[in-house]
Design an enzyme around this catalytic site. Structure first.
Site, PDB file in Angstrom:
ATOM      1  N   GLU A  88     -15.163   6.750  19.775  1.00 41.85           N
ATOM      2  CA  GLU A  88     -15.160   5.591  20.973  1.00 41.85           C
ATOM      3  C   GLU A  88     -13.764   5.538  21.642  1.00 41.85           C
ATOM      4  O   GLU A  88     -13.735   5.543  22.683  1.00 41.85           O
ATOM      5  CB  GLU A  88     -15.671   4.406  20.373  1.00 41.85           C
ATOM      6  CG  GLU A  88     -15.508   3.306  21.551  1.00 41.85           C
ATOM      7  CD  GLU A  88     -16.665   3.258  22.733  1.00 41.85           C
ATOM      8  OE1 GLU A  88     -16.712   2.513  23.298  1.00 41.85           O
ATOM      9  OE2 GLU A  88     -17.353   4.277  22.576  1.00 41.85           O
ATOM     10  N   GLY A  89     -12.883   5.649  20.696  1.00 38.95           N
ATOM     11  CA  GLY A  89     -11.436   5.682  21.075  1.00 38.95           C
ATOM     12  C   GLY A  89     -10.507   4.958  20.077  1.00 38.95           C
ATOM     13  O   GLY A  89     -11.164   5.191  18.875  1.00 38.95           O
TER      14      GLY A  89
ATOM     15  N   ASN B 185      -9.432   2.639  14.528  1.00 39.48           N
ATOM     16  CA  ASN B 185     -10.481   3.238  15.046  1.00 39.48           C
ATOM     17  C   ASN B 185     -11.175   2.290  15.774  1.00 39.48           C
ATOM     18  O   ASN B 185     -11.207   1.094  15.422  1.00 39.48           O
ATOM     19  CB  ASN B 185     -11.303   3.739  13.891  1.00 39.48           C
ATOM     20  CG  ASN B 185     -12.688   4.478  14.457  1.00 39.48           C
ATOM     21  OD1 ASN B 185     -12.359   5.312  15.636  1.00 39.48           O
ATOM     22  ND2 ASN B 185     -13.824   4.430  13.969  1.00 39.48           N
ATOM     23  N   LYS B 186     -11.386   2.541  17.122  1.00 41.53           N
ATOM     24  CA  LYS B 186     -12.207   1.780  18.068  1.00 41.53           C
ATOM     25  C   LYS B 186     -13.862   2.131  17.647  1.00 41.53           C
ATOM     26  O   LYS B 186     -14.210   3.166  17.766  1.00 41.53           O
ATOM     27  CB  LYS B 186     -12.031   2.012  19.359  1.00 41.53           C
ATOM     28  CG  LYS B 186     -12.811   1.094  20.143  1.00 41.53           C
ATOM     29  CD  LYS B 186     -12.382   1.327  21.814  1.00 41.53           C
ATOM     30  CE  LYS B 186     -13.275   0.066  22.738  1.00 41.53           C
ATOM     31  NZ  LYS B 186     -14.243  -0.034  22.625  1.00 41.53           N
ATOM     32  N   PHE B 187     -14.554   0.979  17.168  1.00 45.99           N
ATOM     33  CA  PHE B 187     -16.031   1.225  16.827  1.00 45.99           C
ATOM     34  C   PHE B 187     -16.873   1.166  17.994  1.00 45.99           C
ATOM     35  O   PHE B 187     -16.491   0.283  18.950  1.00 45.99           O
ATOM     36  CB  PHE B 187     -16.243   0.228  15.586  1.00 45.99           C
ATOM     37  CG  PHE B 187     -15.332   0.406  14.373  1.00 45.99           C
ATOM     38  CD1 PHE B 187     -15.777   1.518  13.586  1.00 45.99           C
ATOM     39  CD2 PHE B 187     -14.417  -0.420  14.026  1.00 45.99           C
ATOM     40  CE1 PHE B 187     -15.014   1.981  12.476  1.00 45.99           C
ATOM     41  CE2 PHE B 187     -13.614   0.031  13.029  1.00 45.99           C
ATOM     42  CZ  PHE B 187     -13.972   0.981  12.246  1.00 45.99           C
TER      43      PHE B 187
END
Length: 848
Positions: A374-375, A237-239
């Site tokens: 976020e991505g 996960n992109k935080f």
């Protein structure tokens, strides 16, 4: 006496295998089959007779198919109590590896006799032909064990006889233990976890002895435009928060931004949570505040810093140091496994392990889309941690468009708005500050006032931009100090942000680090499918460059001289082009030079001029920023000051001295007597490269027989180099012995075309298999090194599929390899990774 050999081979203080004692079943005779992952995976087939287990090693395992005739090598008798043994035989012990009980049951002779079953079986064993009936959980029915005549004394065949239990399906696919229900793989994982748990569970006294560890600047990700599937990558996960490095020393925790700004007081609750860790560690992760849906939100984090409302969470995705041990060179998966086990030891409230998935990046991205996160981040599973560097081994794939931007000015407020109207934003491009748009939304009245008060002391009269933006507003310029986060709709064609919305200030970012980031990395598989790949950057045309100039690299200014001098007359390649090439490939070549003494091969007037080797450098005549190491030379009977090349500046310094090729030692100054690889240098006497290819493939065939990896590169001259990773586990003498054994194995496969003779005259035109390169102080051209040969050829790592009749030593030059390296990445990386188990292979060569 039959168990004497068994007992002699084992150290029972280290292995949990049972002592060799005679014992028997109370009624029916038993058999057992143990699956054993030693240096080679095999199955141990054991039959109870005369109070012991008569034993055979079956490499391919038993079969229920009568057409299969399995080789079975008879080994020493094992004790009856071995029938239940499962677990790990530690490294350094005979048969080291993991063992499960794959099958067990009872058995009996297949033919009736006047003798007792056991006496009949012993008589048949002596004759070399056992006919038996197995009554196991997996193996059932009639089998034969037949001794091969004329072969080794211990070679037998295990054959299934045709009956109602015959089956052409592969019975070894039933891979669980009949005792514990574990697979060999799960047992291996458990043992690995146990080993790591011991590593992360030292005594309190051991922890106290560790020196304090320091902040490490984090690795940064490049930008990629879309998700991809790749089995060699993992996805996280992109935080949407603050990147945070945690440094824990004896329960004293400090939190830092990527630029070493202290976060400890701001995120005190996380620091206190991490104080539970009773190890000295450096962790890498992101601090966030999440919405109810679980999506991290930067504005919520900003609100927390102002109001204290919300729950702080620290998602940790990497570990860089453990109790003083630098583990950045481990693969990502190894680091994450270690991290997970460390965090699972404690009950945290605000600290969490950042999970990942393997291979399925597209599906993971789709899930992130649904969550409106976020991505995602893509990371190469085998990659090391490149501290303080932006790497293509980590790729950020964004869903929401968000950027960091430098605030360079404010516009005059209009209508009812107070303080200012909009922020003027910029980013650096090649050290030049560029205007990227203005942002007028995302503010509250309170935010406008707070920002204005922050900006006021830094108002300046002149624009920090080189080019004046086309704006009609009245502007108050600001010193480029403040960094903010904005979300936006898209980039316009003139590289401005469309519809940016202010999210908050970034106290963790340095304005100089905020760079224009629209250079997007394509996924490797997408690049591979394209017929034409645009070159990352062609080599600079030095005909237009200066003869002498200064190049600033960090704190070092390098004076480069005679850059127009022709080094390769037939190709009109200049010294400057060689320097520029090494500038381009420095990230690739430096890992294979770091901490290694350099034997400098200097060509001050190009490849047609005189050359000389220089090992000893005069410390009084070189720049003081260069690193050297004194090493005793037996041939000189004195200490020699070797140059150590650990950075780009040193690499280019060597190239400027006329070092066309770069020749490092096989060992580093940290383990000077233990090389990191075995080298087989395949050196032809004549120009028949197809024969050279055959020899390289023979080396691979031998190593495949040992279930051990090897890697091939062109020498850049007329031959090939095959390297075998060792990870510095063995000394030079042991390595040379191994290389000699390997060379003899290859020579036996190709006696008509290869030679082990050092003398060229005695080789009679045959290809020389040079194993003597494995002596201390010997050097070979590094991977990615230019060679002083026409065309400026490059020693180029290869995929084994490329080692075929089409391969030529001249096909890779400084004019074309950059495209290749951009496409394929570093094929040589495994050479400095996990080493082979040489001792197990040496034992195998002596026993089989």
């Amino acid at each position: 006496m039959s168990l004497t050999k068994y007992n002699q081979k084992r150290n029972f203080k280290e292995t949990k295998e049972p002592h060799g004692k005679v014992s028997r079943s109370e009624s029916k005779l038993i058999f057992v089959v143990q699956k054993h992952a030693a240096s080679h995976l095999h199955y141990d087939f054991r039959l109870e007779m005369d109070g012991v287990l008569k034993s055979w090693a079956v490499p391919k395992g038993p079969s229920l198919n009568p057409d299969d005739k399995r080789l079975a090598m008879m080994v020493e008798d094992h004790p009856y109590s071995y029938k239940d043994f499962e677990g790990n035989i530690p490294k350094g012990n005979y048969g080291a590896g993991n063992v499960i009980v794959w099958d067990n049951g009872t058995y009996e002779p297949a033919e009736e006799s006047n003798l007792t079953p056991e006496k009949q079986l012993l008589a048949d064993l002596k004759k070399g032909h056992l006919r038996i009936i197995l009554k196991g959980k997996k193996l059932k029915g009639n089998f034969s064990l037949v001794k091969l005549k004329g072969k080794e004394d211990n070679a037998w065949l295990l054959i299934k006889k045709e009956d109602q239990h015959s089956d052409k399906k592969d019975v070894t696919l039933k891979n669980k233990s009949v005792i514990s229900r574990r697979t060999l793989e799960s047992l291996e994982k458990e043992n690995n976890l146990d080993a790591v748990n011991k590593k992360v569970s030292p005594t309190k006294n051991a922890v106290k002895k560790n020196k304090p560890i320091a902040f490490i600047k984090p690795m940064l990700a490049s930008l990629s435009d879309k998700p991809f599937d790749d089995e060699d990558w993992v996805f996280e996960n992109k935080f949407d928060g603050y990147r945070t490095i945690a440094v824990c020393n004896d329960h004293d925790v400090e939190l830092f931004s990527r630029n070493k700004i202290s976060f400890t007081s701001n995120f005190k609750i996380i620091a206190e949570d991490l104080e539970k860790i009773d190890h000295n560690v450096v962790l890498d992760g992101e601090v966030v505040v999440e919405e109810k849906s679980g999506r991290s939100d930067f504005q919520l984090l900003q609100n927390y810093l102002k109001t204290g409302k919300g729950k702080l969470k620290y998602y940790v995705f990497d570990i860089l140091n453990l109790d003083g041990n630098d583990i950045t060179k481990l693969s990502l998966l190894e680091r994450k496994e270690l991290l997970k086990m460390l965090l699972e030891k404690y009950k945290f409230t605000n600290v969490f392990y950042s999970e990942h998935i393997q291979e399925k990046g597209i599906n993971f991205f789709d899930q992130a889309l649904k969550k409106k996160s976020e991505g995602i981040i893509a990371k190469r599973a085998s990659g090391s941690y490149a501290a303080d560097r932006r790497s293509k081994d980590w790729l950020k794939i964004k869903i929401s468009q968000a950027e960091e931007a430098i605030i360079i000015g404010i516009t005059e407020p209009r209508n009812s708005r107070e303080h200012f109207g909009a922020l003027l934003l910029g980013q650096y491009e090649n050290s030049t500050l560029k205007f990227i748009g203005k942002c007028g939304t995302g503010f509250t009245q309170t935010t406008l006032k707070e920002l204005y008060e922050k900006f006021s002391p830094y108002f300046v009269d002149e624009s920090p931009l080189d080019e004046k933006p086309a704006l009609r507003d009245k502007i108050q310029w600001i010193k480029p100090k403040f960094v903010c986060q904005v979300k936006f709709a898209e980039w316009t064609q003139d590289n401005h942000l469309r519809q940016p919305v202010y999210l908050g200030l970034r106290s963790d970012k340095n304005a100089k680090d905020v760079v224009f980031s629209r250079d997007i990395v394509k996924p490797e598989k997408e690049i591979a499918t394209k017929k034409k790949t645009p070159m990352k950057k062609e080599i600079q045309n030095t005909d237009k460059s200066e003869k002498d100039y200064d190049l600033k690299l960090g704190k070092v200014t390098l004076h480069l001289t005679n850059q127009n001098k022709i080094y390769f007359p037939d190709d009109q390649i200049t010294k400057g082009e060689i320097v520029n090439y090494y500038n381009e490939v420095s990230d690739l070549i430096l890992p294979y030079l770091k901490d290694r003494p350099q034997s400098m091969n200097r060509f001050p007037n190009g490849i047609n001029g005189p050359s000389f080797y220089q090992k000893d450098v005069d410390e009084d005549k070189i720049p003081d920023w260069l690193k050297t190491k004194k090493i005793f030379s037996e041939s000189n009977n004195a200490d020699i000051d070797y140059l150590i090349c650990n950075d780009k500046a040193t690499l280019l310094y060597m190239a400027n001295l006329g070092c066309i090729d770069i020749n490092p030692w096989n060992s580093t100054i940290k383990r000077i007597d233990n090389p990191d690889w075995v080298v087989i240098d395949i050196d032809p006497s004549e120009d028949d490269f197809k024969e050279v290819v055959k020899v390289a493939l023979a080396v691979k065939e031998v190593m495949n027989g040992f279930d051990a990896p090897c890697y091939c590169k062109t020498s850049g001259a007329s031959g090939l180099h095959v390297y075998i990773p060792l990870d510095g586990k063995y000394d030079y003498d042991t390595v040379k012995i191994f290389a000699e054994i390997l060379a003899h194995e290859v020579h036996q496969k190709l006696p008509d075309s290869t030679s082990l003779e050092r003398s060229i005259k005695k080789r009679n035109g045959k290809i020389y298999i040079d194993y003597l390169q494995n002596r201390k102080g010997q050097t070979l051209a590094a991977p990615y090194s230019v060679r002083p040969k026409p065309g400026a050829t490059v020693s180029t790592p290869l995929e084994w599929s490329e080692v075929d009749d089409k391969l030529t030593p001249q096909q890779f030059t400084i004019k074309n390899v950059l495209k290749r390296f951009e496409k394929k990445g570093d094929l040589w990386a495994p050479v400095i990774g996990k080493g082979i188990d040489m001792k197990a292979i040496l034992k195998k060569t002596q026993t089989i």
